[in-house]
Design a protein around this motif. Structure first.
Motif, PDB file in Angstrom:
ATOM      1  N   SER A  99      22.014  -3.186 -39.190  1.00 27.02           N
ATOM      2  CA  SER A  99      21.946  -4.717 -38.726  1.00 27.02           C
ATOM      3  C   SER A  99      22.678  -5.732 -39.526  1.00 27.02           C
ATOM      4  O   SER A  99      23.123  -5.556 -40.758  1.00 27.02           O
ATOM      5  N   ILE A 100      23.043  -7.044 -38.947  1.00 21.49           N
ATOM      6  CA  ILE A 100      23.850  -8.065 -39.410  1.00 21.49           C
ATOM      7  C   ILE A 100      22.539  -9.240 -39.659  1.00 21.49           C
ATOM      8  O   ILE A 100      22.386 -10.101 -38.390  1.00 21.49           O
ATOM      9  N   THR A 101      21.990  -9.226 -40.643  1.00 22.13           N
ATOM     10  CA  THR A 101      21.251 -10.479 -41.007  1.00 22.13           C
ATOM     11  C   THR A 101      21.807 -11.666 -41.661  1.00 22.13           C
ATOM     12  O   THR A 101      21.705 -12.802 -41.457  1.00 22.13           O
ATOM     13  N   SER A 102      22.898 -11.280 -42.486  1.00 21.84           N
ATOM     14  CA  SER A 102      23.845 -12.088 -43.030  1.00 21.84           C
ATOM     15  C   SER A 102      24.500 -13.321 -42.099  1.00 21.84           C
ATOM     16  O   SER A 102      24.594 -12.715 -40.800  1.00 21.84           O
ATOM     17  N   SER A 103      24.759 -14.404 -42.291  1.00 18.48           N
ATOM     18  CA  SER A 103      25.307 -15.351 -41.500  1.00 18.48           C
ATOM     19  C   SER A 103      26.685 -15.336 -41.712  1.00 18.48           C
ATOM     20  O   SER A 103      27.332 -15.511 -42.926  1.00 18.48           O
ATOM     21  N   PRO A 104      27.501 -15.446 -40.544  1.00 14.26           N
ATOM     22  CA  PRO A 104      29.103 -15.265 -40.659  1.00 14.26           C
ATOM     23  C   PRO A 104      29.599 -16.719 -40.977  1.00 14.26           C
ATOM     24  O   PRO A 104      29.102 -17.701 -40.738  1.00 14.26           O
ATOM     25  N   THR A 105      30.748 -16.649 -41.695  1.00 15.68           N
ATOM     26  CA  THR A 105      31.664 -17.936 -41.791  1.00 15.68           C
ATOM     27  C   THR A 105      32.921 -17.297 -41.323  1.00 15.68           C
ATOM     28  O   THR A 105      33.512 -16.344 -41.304  1.00 15.68           O
ATOM     29  N   VAL A 106      33.706 -18.576 -40.881  1.00 11.41           N
ATOM     30  CA  VAL A 106      35.234 -18.342 -40.347  1.00 11.41           C
ATOM     31  C   VAL A 106      36.277 -19.207 -41.027  1.00 11.41           C
ATOM     32  O   VAL A 106      35.895 -20.542 -41.154  1.00 11.41           O
ATOM     33  N   ALA A 107      37.297 -18.709 -41.516  1.00 12.45           N
ATOM     34  CA  ALA A 107      38.240 -19.482 -41.980  1.00 12.45           C
ATOM     35  C   ALA A 107      39.502 -18.681 -41.694  1.00 12.45           C
ATOM     36  O   ALA A 107      39.609 -17.495 -41.697  1.00 12.45           O
ATOM     37  N   ASP A 108      40.564 -19.570 -41.381  1.00 10.57           N
ATOM     38  CA  ASP A 108      41.823 -19.078 -41.078  1.00 10.57           C
ATOM     39  C   ASP A 108      42.178 -17.900 -40.010  1.00 10.57           C
ATOM     40  O   ASP A 108      42.654 -16.933 -40.071  1.00 10.57           O
ATOM     41  N   GLU A 109      41.147 -18.097 -38.983  1.00 14.48           N
ATOM     42  CA  GLU A 109      41.116 -16.924 -37.880  1.00 14.48           C
ATOM     43  C   GLU A 109      40.356 -16.103 -38.248  1.00 14.48           C
ATOM     44  O   GLU A 109      40.648 -14.834 -37.489  1.00 14.48           O
ATOM     45  N   ILE A 110      39.671 -15.770 -39.431  1.00 12.95           N
ATOM     46  CA  ILE A 110      38.835 -14.567 -39.710  1.00 12.95           C
ATOM     47  C   ILE A 110      37.416 -14.887 -40.076  1.00 12.95           C
ATOM     48  O   ILE A 110      36.983 -15.680 -40.199  1.00 12.95           O
ATOM     49  N   VAL A 111      36.687 -14.049 -39.356  1.00 15.91           N
ATOM     50  CA  VAL A 111      35.247 -14.126 -39.355  1.00 15.91           C
ATOM     51  C   VAL A 111      34.819 -13.058 -40.502  1.00 15.91           C
ATOM     52  O   VAL A 111      35.041 -11.809 -40.327  1.00 15.91           O
ATOM     53  N   PHE A 112      34.094 -13.641 -41.628  1.00 16.15           N
ATOM     54  CA  PHE A 112      33.279 -12.963 -42.629  1.00 16.15           C
ATOM     55  C   PHE A 112      32.114 -12.779 -42.683  1.00 16.15           C
ATOM     56  O   PHE A 112      31.334 -13.738 -42.188  1.00 16.15           O
ATOM     57  N   VAL A 113      31.534 -11.463 -42.763  1.00 19.41           N
ATOM     58  CA  VAL A 113      30.215 -11.286 -42.536  1.00 19.41           C
ATOM     59  C   VAL A 113      29.721 -10.190 -43.254  1.00 19.41           C
ATOM     60  O   VAL A 113      30.592  -9.248 -43.611  1.00 19.41           O
ATOM     61  N   GLY A 114      28.232  -9.982 -43.981  1.00 19.89           N
ATOM     62  CA  GLY A 114      27.994  -8.928 -44.475  1.00 19.89           C
ATOM     63  C   GLY A 114      26.880  -8.057 -43.570  1.00 19.89           C
ATOM     64  O   GLY A 114      26.458  -8.706 -42.503  1.00 19.89           O
ATOM     65  N   SER A 115      26.599  -6.939 -44.021  1.00 22.51           N
ATOM     66  CA  SER A 115      25.710  -6.154 -43.234  1.00 22.51           C
ATOM     67  C   SER A 115      24.738  -5.238 -44.024  1.00 22.51           C
ATOM     68  O   SER A 115      24.949  -5.005 -45.068  1.00 22.51           O
ATOM     69  N   MET A 116      23.796  -4.903 -43.402  1.00 25.48           N
ATOM     70  CA  MET A 116      22.756  -3.854 -43.979  1.00 25.48           C
ATOM     71  C   MET A 116      23.432  -2.520 -44.343  1.00 25.48           C
ATOM     72  O   MET A 116      22.913  -1.805 -45.143  1.00 25.48           O
ATOM     73  N   ASP A 117      24.534  -2.325 -43.652  1.00 27.81           N
ATOM     74  CA  ASP A 117      25.326  -1.114 -44.074  1.00 27.81           C
ATOM     75  C   ASP A 117      26.092  -1.072 -45.501  1.00 27.81           C
ATOM     76  O   ASP A 117      26.910  -0.180 -45.763  1.00 27.81           O
ATOM     77  N   ALA A 118      25.859  -2.280 -46.490  1.00 30.54           N
ATOM     78  CA  ALA A 118      26.416  -2.734 -47.682  1.00 30.54           C
ATOM     79  C   ALA A 118      27.899  -2.704 -47.405  1.00 30.54           C
ATOM     80  O   ALA A 118      28.755  -2.726 -48.495  1.00 30.54           O
ATOM     81  N   THR A 119      28.294  -3.166 -46.523  1.00 31.75           N
ATOM     82  CA  THR A 119      29.574  -3.727 -46.053  1.00 31.75           C
ATOM     83  C   THR A 119      29.891  -4.943 -45.841  1.00 31.75           C
ATOM     84  O   THR A 119      29.099  -5.668 -45.099  1.00 31.75           O
ATOM     85  N   VAL A 120      30.908  -5.726 -46.422  1.00 33.69           N
ATOM     86  CA  VAL A 120      31.413  -6.853 -45.843  1.00 33.69           C
ATOM     87  C   VAL A 120      32.712  -6.783 -45.027  1.00 33.69           C
ATOM     88  O   VAL A 120      33.327  -5.857 -45.421  1.00 33.69           O
TER      89      VAL A 120
END
Length: 452
Positions: free
Chosen positions: A306-327
């Motif tokens: 699951s992705i409970t983390s909220s995404p942010t966008v910069a330089d045409e890249i979407v960054f977000v965290g996940s419950m799978d321990a991955t950014v």
């Protein structure tokens, strides 16, 4: 999803109700009783990361193994039914000297090596500044826990609490201005101020529009499920998700629906909204990009959990965290994965971008600084608890909370500790910083104003 957060099994979030779910709930209850660790305050499905014997050494390894099997992430790895569990417990009772063979539960979010990242040793930390050196400017006490970020506008701080109330207090001295009572908790939604109104979601399924000057209701819109998502208002429309699996756009002036899109999973984070597109994650593990005008899906990509983390966008890249321990770093135009960074445990914290660095916390207890181009770790800072709080940057420092009860201020360059302030209660809320003042809530019911 029906049930209490922290006690409900993972499959129940997907709408599956089976006898194995009751086994999980019983295991969660036993874990809570024996460790005195409330699962409602912890990231979901992290029992394997909090061994019972560490909190309570008197519990035998055999009993702990039985309880951890009850808490297995995969229902197939739990006891078949209550009868099978009862028989195993009776065997243990009859022969305490003989260990009961119980398969170990699968650790949730166990980290694996990733070729795309190159860990760097944690930054050397300076000696902690004594708490006495950091004194609150003021403290305001709510009637229940504060677990989400506050917002500052119009010389007031707005924050939701688990007592169902949205509070407004003065930024100058923390003096109470008004509170608005919803029908259920607003403690999971971050308020959003737009023009003369503040917007907030509630577990009672309503999105509220409240007048800033007096706390009176302007309108409310009812979704098909609880609203733990936080609203974003832009172009006179409120954008948010719901546990009914839909993402909504409603008019900010009168609360009428403009469009809704089926995301096929609960949406609990804060969407990122730009001039053309909306980005958000779901509890089903998907990240979506929708067209702002129509709600039409442009692309979707998938994490492993699951992705409970909220995404942010910069330089045409979407960054977000996940419950799978991955950014994750996704291409904002196509959804293709650019890089992945592995933490050691699930991630609920939301990333923040500053210059060329991504800052994000993890339930492994660390705050990470990651190079946005390569996904390589620049430094990390380890706390004594889980970092589910989302960081905030002010001047040359980054601020965040931890479940060890501390608010931390670190230098941006190397992650050196500048100061810490202990609230003596777990902090899962995120800080907001305005005019050199850090506003942050704690599970001890207090909202703090601290000097940055």
């Amino acid at each position: 999803m029906i049930g209490t957060e922290g006690y409900s099994p993972p499959e129940q979030y997907r709408g599956q109700a089976e006898p194995a779910g009751d086994i999980y709930t019983l295991g969660a209850t036993l874990h809570h009783v024996l460790t005195q660790q409330d699962p409602r305050l912890e990231p979901p499905f992290t029992f394997a990361e909090r061994p019972i014997h560490k909190a309570n050494p008197t519990v035998s390894p055999e009993l702990e193994a039985i309880i951890m099997r009850c808490l297995a992430y995969d229902p197939k790895e739990r006891f078949l039914n209550a009868k099978a569990l009862k028989e195993t417990l009776e065997q243990l009772k009859e022969s305490l000297a003989a260990p009961v063979a119980v398969p170990a539960a699968v650790p949730v979010g166990a980290a694996t090596p990733s070729s795309g990242t190159h860990p760097v040793p944690s930054a050397e930390t300076a000696q902690p500044i004594e708490d006495a050196a950091i004194q609150p400017i003021w403290v305001f006490k709510c009637e229940d826990e504060i677990r989400q970020k506050a917002v500052v506008a119009n010389k007031m701080v707005f924050v939701g609490a688990y007592d169902n109330n949205l509070y407004a207090v003065k930024t100058s001295n923390g003096e109470f201005v008004w509170k608005y009572p919803a029908e259920d908790s607003v403690g999971s939604s971050i308020p959003f101020v737009y023009e003369d109104h503040v917007y907030i979601g509630s577990a009672d399924k309503n999105m509220y529009s409240i007048q800033i000057k007096n706390g009176r209701l302007n309108w409310k819109f009812q979704a098909g499920g609880a609203i733990y998502s936080s609203p974003v208002v832009k172009f006179d429309h409120v954008f948010f998700g719901s546990d009914d699996g839909y993402f909504y756009a409603i008019n900010s002036n009168h609360g009428r629906s403009a469009w809704k899109t089926n995301a096929y999973g609960a949406v609990r984070g804060t969407p990122f909204v730009d001039d053309e597109f909306i980005y958000f994650g779901t509890e089903g593990g998907y990240i979506y990009c929708l067209e702002l005008a129509s709600g039409k899906t442009k692309w979707q990509s998938q994490a492993k959990r699951s992705i409970t983390s909220s995404p942010t966008v910069a330089d045409e890249i979407v960054f977000v965290g996940s419950m799978d321990a991955t950014v994750y770093a996704f291409d904002a135009g196509s959804g293709y994965v650019i890089w992945r960074f592995r933490a050691r445990r699930p991630i609920i914290s939301s990333p923040i971008m500053h210059k060329d660095t991504v800052y994000i916390g993890s339930s492994d207890g660390s705050l990470y600084a990651i190079d946005m181009e390569s996904g390589r770790q620049q430094w990390s800072f380890e706390t004594e608890g889980q970092v589910n709080s989302s960081p905030a940057v002010w001047d040359d420092a980054v601020y965040f909370g931890s479940t060890d009860g501390n608010v931390y201020s670190l230098g941006l360059r190397r992650g050196d500790l500048r100061w810490q302030f202990n609230t003596n209660a777990p902090i899962v809320a995120s800080p907001v910083i305005v005019d050199n003042v850090v506003y942050i809530g704690s599970t001890n019911h207090n909202l703090y104003a601290l000097p940055a």
